[in-house]
Design a protein around this motif. Structure first.
Motif, PDB file in Angstrom:
ATOM      1  N   GLN A 136       8.793 -14.320 -34.237  1.00  0.00           N
ATOM      2  CA  GLN A 136       8.540 -12.970 -33.749  1.00  0.00           C
ATOM      3  C   GLN A 136       8.952 -12.810 -32.283  1.00  0.00           C
ATOM      4  O   GLN A 136       8.253 -12.203 -31.476  1.00  0.00           O
ATOM      5  CB  GLN A 136       7.074 -12.580 -33.958  1.00  0.00           C
ATOM      6  N   TRP A 137      10.094 -13.375 -31.960  1.00  0.00           N
ATOM      7  CA  TRP A 137      10.670 -13.209 -30.619  1.00  0.00           C
ATOM      8  C   TRP A 137      12.160 -12.979 -30.751  1.00  0.00           C
ATOM      9  O   TRP A 137      12.803 -13.670 -31.528  1.00  0.00           O
ATOM     10  CB  TRP A 137      10.399 -14.440 -29.752  1.00  0.00           C
ATOM     11  N   ARG A 139      10.255  -9.561 -28.984  1.00  0.00           N
ATOM     12  CA  ARG A 139       9.326  -8.579 -29.514  1.00  0.00           C
ATOM     13  C   ARG A 139      10.072  -7.311 -29.918  1.00  0.00           C
ATOM     14  O   ARG A 139      11.137  -7.003 -29.372  1.00  0.00           O
ATOM     15  CB  ARG A 139       8.269  -8.232 -28.455  1.00  0.00           C
ATOM     16  N   TYR A 143       7.346  -2.489 -28.030  1.00  0.00           N
ATOM     17  CA  TYR A 143       6.077  -3.202 -28.200  1.00  0.00           C
ATOM     18  C   TYR A 143       5.440  -3.466 -26.838  1.00  0.00           C
ATOM     19  O   TYR A 143       6.085  -3.998 -25.922  1.00  0.00           O
ATOM     20  CB  TYR A 143       6.308  -4.524 -28.928  1.00  0.00           C
ATOM     21  N   PRO A 145       2.038  -5.293 -25.404  1.00  0.00           N
ATOM     22  CA  PRO A 145       0.832  -6.041 -25.764  1.00  0.00           C
ATOM     23  C   PRO A 145      -0.444  -5.461 -25.160  1.00  0.00           C
ATOM     24  O   PRO A 145      -1.534  -5.658 -25.696  1.00  0.00           O
ATOM     25  CB  PRO A 145       1.119  -7.450 -25.221  1.00  0.00           C
ATOM     26  N   GLU A 148      -2.422  -3.223 -27.567  1.00  0.00           N
ATOM     27  CA  GLU A 148      -2.828  -3.756 -28.867  1.00  0.00           C
ATOM     28  C   GLU A 148      -4.336  -3.971 -28.942  1.00  0.00           C
ATOM     29  O   GLU A 148      -4.974  -4.424 -27.987  1.00  0.00           O
ATOM     30  CB  GLU A 148      -2.113  -5.081 -29.145  1.00  0.00           C
ATOM     31  N   ASP A 152      -1.770 -10.714 -28.910  1.00  0.00           N
ATOM     32  CA  ASP A 152      -0.981 -11.722 -29.616  1.00  0.00           C
ATOM     33  C   ASP A 152      -0.057 -12.389 -28.611  1.00  0.00           C
ATOM     34  O   ASP A 152       0.650 -11.707 -27.858  1.00  0.00           O
ATOM     35  CB  ASP A 152      -0.153 -11.087 -30.738  1.00  0.00           C
ATOM     36  N   TYR A 153      -0.085 -13.717 -28.591  1.00  0.00           N
ATOM     37  CA  TYR A 153       0.726 -14.477 -27.641  1.00  0.00           C
ATOM     38  C   TYR A 153       1.837 -15.213 -28.389  1.00  0.00           C
ATOM     39  O   TYR A 153       1.583 -15.804 -29.450  1.00  0.00           O
ATOM     40  CB  TYR A 153      -0.145 -15.480 -26.885  1.00  0.00           C
ATOM     41  N   PRO A 154       3.056 -15.199 -27.858  1.00  0.00           N
ATOM     42  CA  PRO A 154       4.194 -15.823 -28.555  1.00  0.00           C
ATOM     43  C   PRO A 154       4.196 -17.342 -28.420  1.00  0.00           C
ATOM     44  O   PRO A 154       5.070 -17.945 -27.797  1.00  0.00           O
ATOM     45  CB  PRO A 154       5.409 -15.186 -27.869  1.00  0.00           C
ATOM     46  N   GLY A 355       4.206  -3.629 -34.887  1.00  0.00           N
ATOM     47  CA  GLY A 355       3.930  -4.641 -33.882  1.00  0.00           C
ATOM     48  C   GLY A 355       4.142  -6.045 -34.414  1.00  0.00           C
ATOM     49  O   GLY A 355       4.952  -6.284 -35.310  1.00  0.00           O
ATOM     50  N   VAL A 356       3.404  -7.003 -33.862  1.00  0.00           N
ATOM     51  CA  VAL A 356       3.558  -8.405 -34.249  1.00  0.00           C
ATOM     52  C   VAL A 356       2.182  -9.003 -34.503  1.00  0.00           C
ATOM     53  O   VAL A 356       1.153  -8.435 -34.158  1.00  0.00           O
ATOM     54  CB  VAL A 356       4.286  -9.220 -33.157  1.00  0.00           C
ATOM     55  N   SER A 362       7.726  -6.778 -39.080  1.00  0.00           N
ATOM     56  CA  SER A 362       8.078  -5.590 -38.317  1.00  0.00           C
ATOM     57  C   SER A 362       9.550  -5.229 -38.451  1.00  0.00           C
ATOM     58  O   SER A 362      10.020  -4.294 -37.814  1.00  0.00           O
ATOM     59  CB  SER A 362       7.736  -5.779 -36.829  1.00  0.00           C
TER      60      SER A 362
END
Length: 508
Positions: A136-137, A139, A143, A145, A148, A152-154, A355-356, A362
Motif C-alpha cells: 500500500q505504498w 498512498r 489520502y 492520514p 482517518e 495506519d502506518y506504512p 484509503g488504506v 483502494s
C-alpha cells in the motif's frame, strides 16, 4: 498430567522431571532453538552466524508459516522510498490501542531495531532474487492520514519472486533455512520438546524432547535455549483460561486442534502452548489476562472497505470505516455472528476512495474484479438481493433507503461515517458478500525483560533461557493493532534475531 473439571487436558508437557534412565540419547551444543517457525528460523540462523553451534528442533514434519507481511520501521527500503514514520507517535498509538497494558519498552525495541532486522533479512533474500516491497505504498492520491478514524502506518514489507505478491512469507523462510543449513545448523523435525532442564534456581541448561521413535532425548545447551514454540490457540484449556472470547468463537466453529494445521499430517498437535507451559514449569510467569486474540474479519468480496454493512436482520449497525480486527469485534456481537457487505454497480469508482489499511483494496484490478464476480451474491433489484441474502426484505429496503438519504445529504447522522465514504446503493447490479470472524493466533505470553529473557515471580531473570515470537508476553492487549500491519511477524523476526545473537554471546 492435569485435567480440568470438564476433562480437558491442562498440560500437554510432563510436569514431573523425566527420569534420567528414560533418556536414551544425549547431544551437546551451544544453543538449542525450540521451534522452527519464523522466530525460530531467525534465532537459529542468527546464533549460527555469530559462531555458535546450533541444534534446532520442531514437532512438525517441516516448518510452519502464515501471512505475508513483516512490520518494521526505518528499513533501508523505507528510506529509499521516502517512507517516514514517527516512532514516538507509533509507539504511543500502540499503547493507546492496548489500553496502556503492554510493556512499552518492547514496542520501543521494535521501533528502534526492526529496520535493522529487515535490512539483515533483505541482505539474504536479495541475494536469492527475492524482492521486498512495501504494501500500500505510495498512498492513494488525496489520502491524508490525519483525517482517518483509525491511523495506519506504512510498516508492512512483503516478499515476491516476481510471480506472486502477498502471502509470500515462505519465500524468506526457505532461504533463511537453507542458509542456516549451510552454516551447520542441525535441524531436527518430528522432535517435540517436552521439558526444560533447570536445577532449582540455576541456569536452564538444555531441553528434553522425543525423537521420531518416541524415545526421550536430551539436548544440552552450553550457552542457552531459545523457545520459539508459537501460540496456544489449539489448547482449549489455555484459551478458556486466558482468552475467553476466543474460546467462544473456537467452540462455535469447532476449530480446536485443527486450526492452522498444514495439509500434511502433523505428528503432534500444533500451537498448544507447550512452550508457555515449559517456561512456567521452570519459574516463568504468564502475563495477566485476558490476552489479545488476533481476530480478523474474513476479508469480504471487495476488500475490507467502508461499504455498507448489515446484519442478518437486514439492519445497519456501525460506522463501517474500521479495519479488519475492529470489524471482527462488532460482527460477533450481531445475530448469527455474520454480517453482509453491500454495494452497487458504482463500486469500481467508489473503491478508490477507501484509503488504506489491513485488507483494504483502494485500486481496482483484474484480481479484485474476478473476486467480486466469482464470490459475491448479485441481483438486479434490492428485493432479489435481500432474498438471496436471506434477510428480511422490508427491513433491508428500509436500511437501503436510509443509507441513500444520508449519502445524498453528505452526513451520516446514524453512525458518523465520513461523508466521502458514504455511498448510495442505487445503481444495479447490486452486490453482497458475507463476512465472518476468524481467530488466527492468541497473542499472550510469558513476562520478559526487554532482552526477551523470562522473569520469575520475583521479577528475576531465568538464566540460560530466551523467548521469541508468540511465547513473548506483554506485546499486545485488548486487540491486535492492525494500524502497524505485519507487527506480529515483525516481532517474530525481531525477537528471533535478537535472542539468537544474545544466546550465542552468553558467557559461561
Amino acid at each position: 498430567m492435569g485435567n480440568s473439571p470438564k476433562g480437558k487436558r491442562k498440560f500437554v508437557v510432563p510436569q514431573q522431571p523425566i527420569p534420567a534412565e528414560d533418556i536414551k540419547e544425549t547431544f551437546n551444543t551451544d544453543v538449542v532453538v525450540v521451534g522452527a517457525g519464523t522466530s525460530g528460523k531467525a534465532a537459529a540462523l542468527s546464533a549460527a552466524e555469530a559462531g555458535a553451534r546450533v541444534i534446532q528442533i520442531d514437532k512438525h514434519v517441516t516448518y510452519r508459516w502464515g501471512g505475508g507481511m513483516v512490520g518494521a520501521i526505518d528499513s533501508r527500503l523505507q528510506k529509499k522510498m521516502g517512507v517516514k514514520i514517527d516512532k514516538d507517535e507509533a509507539c504511543l498509538q500502540l499503547m493507546k490501542w492496548g489500553a496502556n497494558k503492554p510493556d512499552q519498552r518492547l514496542y520501543r525495541v521494535w521501533a528502534d531495531r526492526s529496520g535493522g532486522v529487515l535490512d539483515w533479512l533483505m541482505d539474504i533474500t536479495d541475494a536469492e532474487g527475492i524482492t521486498t516491497v512495501i504494501t500500500q505504498w505510495p498512498r492513494p492520491a488525496g489520502y491524508d492520514p490525519k483525517t482517518e478514524y483509525y491511523p495506519d502506518y506504512p510498516t508492512s514489507h512483503t516478499h515476491t519472486d516476481g510471480k506472486v505478491v502477498g502471502l509470500c512469507h515462505k519465500l524468506a523462510l526457505d532461504v533463511v533455512q537453507n542458509r542456516a543449513l549451510k552454516l551447520g545448523v542441525d535441524i531436527r523435525y518430528q522432535t517435540p520438546a517436552v521439558q526444560l532442564i533447570r536445577q532449582q534456581n540455576g541456569r536452564v541448561t538444555g531441553v528434553i524432547a522425543r525423537n521420531k521413535s518416541g524415545s526421550y532425548v536430551q539436548f544440552n545447551a552450553r550457552k542457552a535455549v531459545v523457545l520459539c514454540t508459537g501460540d496456544y490457540g489449539n489448547n482449549p484449556w489455555m484459551v478458556e483460561k486466558y482468552c475467553a472470547i476466543a474460546a467462544e468463537v473456537a467452540r462455535e466453529h469447532n476449530i480446536y486442534m485443527t486450526r492452522n494445521q498444514d495439509l500434511i499430517d502433523a505428528p503432534e498437535p500444533l500451537n498448544v502452548g507447550d512452550g508457555h507451559q515449559m517456561a512456567m514449569l521452570v519459574g516463568g510467569v504468564m502475563e495477566p489476562g485476558p490476552h489479545a486474540p488476533m481476530s480478523h474479519a474474513m476479508v469480504p468480496v471487495s476488500g475490507q472497505n467502508a461499504f455498507l454493512r448489515v446484519n442478518i436482520d437486514g439492519q445497519r449497525f456501525e460506522n463501517e470505516d474500521v479495519p479488519a480486527q475492529s470489524c471482527a469485534n462488532s460482527l460477533v456481537r450481531q445475530p448469527g455472528k455474520r454480517v453482509w457487505q453491500v454495494f452497487d454497480g458504482k463500486w469500481e469508482t467508489e473503491i478508490t476512495r477507501m484509503g488504506v489499511g489491513l485488507g483494504t483494496f483502494s485500486q481496482v484490478n483484474d484480481m479484485i474484479r474476478a473476486r467480486v464476480n466469482e464470490t459475491a451474491i448479485k441481483a438486479d433489484t434490492i428485493e432479489k438481493l435481500a432474498q438471496k441474502m436471506d434477510v428480511p426484505v422490508k427491513t433491508f429496503k428500509t436500511t437501503i433507503e436510509r443509507n441513500n438519504k444520508l449519502a445524498r445529504m453528505g452526513k451520516d447522522l446514524d453512525f458518523g461515517k465520513r461523508a466521502d465514504r458514504l455511498f448510495t446503493v442505487e445503481k444495479p447490479p447490486f452486490y453482497a458478500g458475507l463476512i465472518e470472524q476468524h481467530i488466527l493466533v492468541i497473542l499472550g505470553g510469558i513476562i520478559t525483560n526487554p532482552q526477551f529473557q523470562p522473569l520469575d515471580a520475583d521479577r528475576k531473570v531465568i538464566p540460560g533461557l530466551y523467548l521469541a515470537g508468540n511465547t513473548v508476553g506483554n506485546r499486545f492487549a485488548v486487540d491486535y493493532p492492525t494500524m502497524c500491519a505485519g507487527l506480529s511477524h515483525g516481532f517474530a523476526w525481531l525477537t528471533g534475531r535478537l535472542t539468537g545473537l544474545s544466546a550465542a554471546a552468553e558467557k559461561v
